[in-house]
Design a protein around this motif. Sequence first.
Motif, mmCIF file in Angstrom:
data_model
loop_
_atom_site.group_PDB
_atom_site.id
_atom_site.type_symbol
_atom_site.label_atom_id
_atom_site.label_comp_id
_atom_site.label_asym_id
_atom_site.label_seq_id
_atom_site.Cartn_x
_atom_site.Cartn_y
_atom_site.Cartn_z
ATOM 1 N N THR A 35 0.834 -1.205 0.000
ATOM 2 C CA THR A 35 0.000 0.000 0.000
ATOM 3 C C THR A 35 0.867 1.253 0.000
ATOM 4 O OG1 THR A 35 -1.675 -1.211 1.247
ATOM 5 C CG2 THR A 35 -1.856 1.180 1.220
ATOM 6 N N ILE A 36 1.926 1.255 0.799
ATOM 7 C CA ILE A 36 2.800 2.436 0.874
ATOM 8 C C ILE A 36 3.603 2.576 -0.419
ATOM 9 C CG2 ILE A 36 4.727 3.494 2.130
ATOM 10 C CD1 ILE A 36 1.982 3.536 3.565
ATOM 11 N N ARG A 37 4.046 1.455 -0.985
ATOM 12 C CA ARG A 37 4.757 1.536 -2.267
ATOM 13 C C ARG A 37 3.847 2.130 -3.340
ATOM 14 N NH1 ARG A 37 6.654 -3.678 -0.798
ATOM 15 N NH2 ARG A 37 5.248 -4.631 -2.326
ATOM 16 N N LYS A 38 2.587 1.686 -3.385
ATOM 17 C CA LYS A 38 1.630 2.240 -4.351
ATOM 18 C C LYS A 38 1.374 3.721 -4.071
ATOM 19 C CE LYS A 38 -1.069 -1.988 -4.899
ATOM 20 N NZ LYS A 38 -2.388 -2.580 -4.628
ATOM 21 N N LEU A 39 1.266 4.062 -2.780
ATOM 22 C CA LEU A 39 1.021 5.457 -2.410
ATOM 23 C C LEU A 39 2.172 6.349 -2.873
ATOM 24 C CD1 LEU A 39 -0.633 7.605 -0.884
ATOM 25 C CD2 LEU A 39 0.636 6.960 1.169
ATOM 26 N N PHE A 40 3.409 5.923 -2.623
ATOM 27 C CA PHE A 40 4.551 6.730 -3.048
ATOM 28 C C PHE A 40 4.613 6.822 -4.573
ATOM 29 C CE2 PHE A 40 5.763 7.258 1.159
ATOM 30 C CZ PHE A 40 6.919 8.015 1.260
ATOM 31 N N MET A 41 4.241 5.745 -5.264
ATOM 32 C CA MET A 41 4.223 5.780 -6.719
ATOM 33 C C MET A 41 3.157 6.775 -7.198
ATOM 34 S SD MET A 41 3.799 2.595 -9.403
ATOM 35 C CE MET A 41 4.672 1.536 -8.297
ATOM 36 N N LEU A 42 1.988 6.750 -6.563
ATOM 37 C CA LEU A 42 0.919 7.680 -6.927
ATOM 38 C C LEU A 42 1.331 9.120 -6.644
ATOM 39 C CD1 LEU A 42 -2.212 8.070 -7.637
ATOM 40 C CD2 LEU A 42 -2.450 8.262 -5.167
ATOM 41 N N LEU A 43 1.928 9.359 -5.478
ATOM 42 C CA LEU A 43 2.341 10.721 -5.134
ATOM 43 C C LEU A 43 3.446 11.208 -6.070
ATOM 44 C CD1 LEU A 43 2.233 10.425 -1.257
ATOM 45 C CD2 LEU A 43 0.676 11.720 -2.701
ATOM 46 N N HIS A 44 4.349 10.320 -6.440
ATOM 47 C CA HIS A 44 5.391 10.711 -7.390
ATOM 48 C C HIS A 44 4.789 10.993 -8.761
ATOM 49 C CE1 HIS A 44 8.849 9.677 -10.194
ATOM 50 N NE2 HIS A 44 9.186 10.821 -9.636
ATOM 51 N N GLY A 45 3.818 10.181 -9.163
ATOM 52 C CA GLY A 45 3.159 10.416 -10.441
ATOM 53 C C GLY A 45 2.332 11.685 -10.451
ATOM 54 N N SER A 46 1.724 12.005 -9.320
ATOM 55 C CA SER A 46 0.871 13.195 -9.247
ATOM 56 C C SER A 46 1.659 14.482 -9.078
ATOM 57 C CB SER A 46 -0.111 13.061 -8.082
ATOM 58 O OG SER A 46 -0.956 11.970 -8.274
ATOM 59 N N TYR A 47 2.686 14.450 -8.218
ATOM 60 C CA TYR A 47 3.407 15.676 -7.878
ATOM 61 C C TYR A 47 4.834 15.714 -8.427
ATOM 62 C CZ TYR A 47 -0.473 16.189 -4.641
ATOM 63 O OH TYR A 47 -1.721 16.302 -4.089
ATOM 64 N N GLY A 48 5.280 14.615 -9.043
ATOM 65 C CA GLY A 48 6.615 14.567 -9.643
ATOM 66 C C GLY A 48 7.710 14.681 -8.610
ATOM 67 N N THR A 49 8.795 15.331 -9.003
ATOM 68 C CA THR A 49 9.946 15.442 -8.108
ATOM 69 C C THR A 49 9.666 16.362 -6.920
ATOM 70 O OG1 THR A 49 10.844 17.219 -9.452
ATOM 71 C CG2 THR A 49 11.615 14.987 -9.919
ATOM 72 N N LEU A 50 8.592 17.108 -6.990
ATOM 73 C CA LEU A 50 8.221 17.960 -5.861
ATOM 74 C C LEU A 50 7.981 17.113 -4.618
ATOM 75 C CD1 LEU A 50 7.623 20.916 -5.150
ATOM 76 C CD2 LEU A 50 5.263 20.513 -5.788
ATOM 77 N N PHE A 51 7.409 15.917 -4.811
ATOM 78 C CA PHE A 51 7.174 15.021 -3.677
ATOM 79 C C PHE A 51 8.472 14.339 -3.243
ATOM 80 C CE2 PHE A 51 6.110 10.741 -2.063
ATOM 81 C CZ PHE A 51 5.469 11.126 -0.904
ATOM 82 N N LEU A 52 9.206 13.773 -4.190
ATOM 83 C CA LEU A 52 10.412 13.030 -3.834
ATOM 84 C C LEU A 52 11.520 13.930 -3.300
ATOM 85 C CD1 LEU A 52 10.590 10.376 -6.675
ATOM 86 C CD2 LEU A 52 9.684 10.136 -4.368
ATOM 87 N N ALA A 53 11.551 15.189 -3.729
ATOM 88 C CA ALA A 53 12.587 16.106 -3.263
ATOM 89 C C ALA A 53 12.462 16.388 -1.769
ATOM 90 C CB ALA A 53 12.520 17.408 -4.050
#
Length: 188
Positions: A35-53
């Motif tokens: 669930t968390i892996r999917k969530l991080f994938m979704l957040l990265h897809g939605s917000y791009g590097t803004l989330f991962l940064a």
Amino acid sequence: MLHNVGSMVDGAVSRALSAAQTTPAQANPLQVSATIRKLFMLLHGSYGTLFLAKFSTGERDAEGRDKGIRAAMKVWDAKLSNFAPEVVETAADRLSASHPQFPPNLPEFEALCVSVAPRKTYAQEAGLPRLPAPAPAAPMEVSFELRGDGKDWARRILAREKAGDRIRPCALQSARTAMGIEGRKSWQ
């Protein structure tokens, strides 16, 4: 002090998991739930590097993955393990409405999960037993004999209805109310 952020987070997560009841998916603190892996994938897809940064440290582990992102995933997994996967997925679906421009941080996402989690009633929280449904009342038998008590008009209407005459709904409801069949009044 903070030379190895990953090992520090691993220790914190393993202590949290040993204190809480763990599921087979959470038994190994080095892995995060799907669930968390999917969530991080979704957040990265939605917000791009803004989330991962927000989490990236630039320091890589033996597998070549960023230690900061791995640590963030472990912390999010530990904090969101209190919620059912369906709740986390529903909260993730509502992100575009609640956070359209910037990705949420963990407390914001946790608050979103709390808002979509199913609520318990007072009886469920207090452990009270569920009451059985009331038994349907037997239909009231009405005598159609005239009694001279001021309700003879209602008895005539009900007798005509029982005989098969077509009665206007308003008149039928008034007769039933007068006889106490439905909508009992305080004077009955």
